[in-house]
Design a protein around this motif. Structure first.
Motif: not given
Length: 301
Positions: A218-229
């Motif tokens: 469930m946290m994969r999208p949030v984690l991906a956004v944080a890594i990209v930023l």
């Protein structure tokens, strides 16, 4: 008849003013955006197609700067150092930030104070952080050397050795920017629905099973956004390196931002430096688009 015509004229004028009013109110902001964002980008693109050195005549060279860039050994080396720095720093920050967010998700006495303390490094000016770490790393009277000598060791060489300087730079970046990861991931964890976790507890699932089957997916999208930023931001790291090592020793910490600065202001090759930064901007843009596509696939799955 005349009064009816005048009334219709006034209504039309009022309607025209209503239509034009939003554009008139947006015009100052639009002019500012064009002046401070669009024009510098256009001027940078134009400069990247020219050969320009201070005191020398300007000449158009087309795409020659871009072609020369990919045969420049110093640029390729600085790009490789940047990729290593970004990959290592962002990976560590993601793991530490996730662990801290999971720990601080629980409610206990003093948790609010702990959350506040954890984000302090992020709000300190990067130049100040670099100066503090330079004092810590100093081989003659730095904090690490003092501790080492108290334990019976010798002076600690951080900034004088290539590998140690690179690791020291990564440590600085992790210390300063892990709080950003922590903040984003903590907000993501707090927004997750409670029902699946309560059902898992009723079924007797352990902490690891809950994390592997519920929390992480469930946290994969949030984690991906944080890594990209964080990745995009890390590509532009300059202040800390400039104060701490200025790219040395040798070329061990010479990121593309430092090489671009040297090219523009030390070697005075302004057009070539503009081509370098435009290329890096395109690379970061490609990374952002790739990350957006990855996020869409994650959402679809």
């Amino acid at each position: 008849m005349q009064s009816g015509t005048q009334a219709r004229k006034y209504r039309l004028q009022g309607a025209g003013l209503d239509l034009a009013l939003p554009y008139l109110m947006l015009a100052p902001g639009l002019m500012i955006v064009l002046g401070v964002l669009v024009y510098p980008l256009w001027d940078g693109l134009r400069a990247s197609t020219r050969a320009y050195r201070y005191g020398s005549p300007i000449s158009d060279v087309g795409l020659q700067n871009y072609v020369h860039l990919w045969s420049d050994a110093q640029f390729l080396n600085s790009l490789w150092v940047t990729v290593k720095f970004v990959a290592l720093s962002v990976s560590i920050e993601a793991v530490l930030g996730f662990a801290l967010a999971l720990f601080c998700l629980r409610e206990f006495r003093g948790i609010r104070l702990l959350r506040t303390v954890l984000i302090i490094p992020m709000v300190i000016t990067p130049v100040v952080v670099a100066i503090v770490f330079r004092l810590i790393y100093a081989s003659d009277a730095g904090m690490l050397t003092v501790i080492s000598e108290a334990l019976g060791g010798g002076a600690v060489q951080i900034l004088g050795k290539p590998l140690n300087a690179f690791i020291g730079l990564v440590v600085l970046d992790v210390w300063e920017w892990t709080p950003l990861m922590f903040l984003i991931l903590l907000a993501g964890l707090q927004s997750l629905p409670h029902e699946p976790f309560e059902a898992a507890r009723v079924d007797g699932a352990g902490a690891w099973r809950v994390f592997a089957d519920l929390t992480f997916p469930m946290m994969r999208p949030v984690l991906a956004v944080a890594i990209v930023l964080r990745t995009i931001d890390a590509f532009g790291t300059f202040d800390q390196v400039f104060v701490l090592t200025r790219g040395g020793p040798g070329e061990a910490t010479r990121l593309v931002s430092i090489y671009g600065y040297d090219t523009a202001f030390k070697f005075q090759q302004t057009g070539y430096a503009a081509a370098l930064f435009v290329t890096i901007g395109l690379v970061v843009l490609a990374l952002a688009f790739s990350a957006i596509r990855l996020l869409r696939r994650i959402d679809a799955s």
